[in-house]
Design an enzyme around this catalytic site. Structure first.
Site, PDB file in Angstrom:
ATOM      1  N   CYS A   1      35.749 -11.331 -47.550  1.00  0.00           N
ATOM      2  CA  CYS A   1      35.324 -12.652 -47.087  1.00  0.00           C
ATOM      3  C   CYS A   1      36.013 -13.748 -47.914  1.00  0.00           C
ATOM      4  O   CYS A   1      36.360 -14.808 -47.392  1.00  0.00           O
ATOM      5  CB  CYS A   1      33.817 -12.801 -47.192  1.00  0.00           C
ATOM      6  SG  CYS A   1      32.920 -11.378 -46.547  1.00  0.00           S
ATOM      7  N   CYS A  17      35.518  -8.344 -38.467  1.00  0.00           N
ATOM      8  CA  CYS A  17      34.140  -8.847 -38.464  1.00  0.00           C
ATOM      9  C   CYS A  17      33.976 -10.005 -37.480  1.00  0.00           C
ATOM     10  O   CYS A  17      32.859 -10.421 -37.202  1.00  0.00           O
ATOM     11  CB  CYS A  17      33.724  -9.280 -39.867  1.00  0.00           C
ATOM     12  SG  CYS A  17      34.731 -10.610 -40.532  1.00  0.00           S
TER      13      CYS A  17
HETATM   14 FE1  FES Z   1      33.602 -11.412 -42.169  1.00  0.00          FE
HETATM   15 FE2  FES Z   1      32.346 -12.010 -44.358  1.00  0.00          FE
HETATM   16  S1  FES Z   1      31.863 -10.423 -42.988  1.00  0.00           S
HETATM   17  S2  FES Z   1      34.070 -12.956 -43.545  1.00  0.00           S
END
Ligand code: FES
Length: 147
Positions: free
Chosen positions: A103, A33
């Site tokens: 996360c 991400c």
């Molecule tokens: Fe990467 Fe939450 S989407 S830490």
């Protein structure tokens, strides 16, 4: 979708900032991400976490979990801080949607990385603490399944 506690910590994150000459600093990222988290620990001579700050370039759940994680380790001993797992953080936040579980791992790993840095600087070993990864993406699917 998000609990009130998650929203509260997202909107009013606790312990944001940095600590100069911190006892330990840990930075971890998630290549998938692209989010990054850094935790600063100020640990006194008795091994008590006097202060903790964090900075994140991450999603809302990353902000909320780091905020809660810093609250949970503040005032604790290094050993007690090891018990602040991502599950403990999620419980304290009344849960996270499944797609956001990773996360919370960022917060746990950043604390471990900062504790590792502290241990290295002081030539000590902390029970149960392994060399942290700088990128938590690997193994993330497994972790989600476990939860
Ligand atoms: Fe990467 Fe939450 S989407 S830490």
């Amino acid at each position: 979708m998000y609990s009130e506690k998650v929203m509260d910590h997202f909107e009013h994150p606790r312990n944001v900032g940095e600590i100069e000459n911190a006892s330990g600093v840990g930075t971890v990222g998630n290549a998938k991400c692209g989010d990054i988290m850094r935790i600063y620990l100020d640990i006194d001579e008795n091994g008590i976490i006097r202060d903790v700050k964090f900075k994140t370039f991450g999603c809302g759940a990353a902000v909320a979990t780091s905020s809660m994680a810093t609250e949970l380790v503040k005032g604790k001993s290094v050993r007690e801080a090891m018990e602040v797992t991502n599950k403990a953080v999620m419980e304290a936040l009344d849960g996270l949607p499944p797609v956001k579980v990773h996360c919370s791992l960022l917060a746990e790993e950043a604390i471990h990385a900062a504790l590792w840095d502290y241990a290295q600087k002081n030539g000590i070993s902390i029970e149960g603490l392994e060399k942290p990864k700088s990128d938590i993406h690997e193994g993330e699917e497994e972790a989600e399944e476990e939860y």
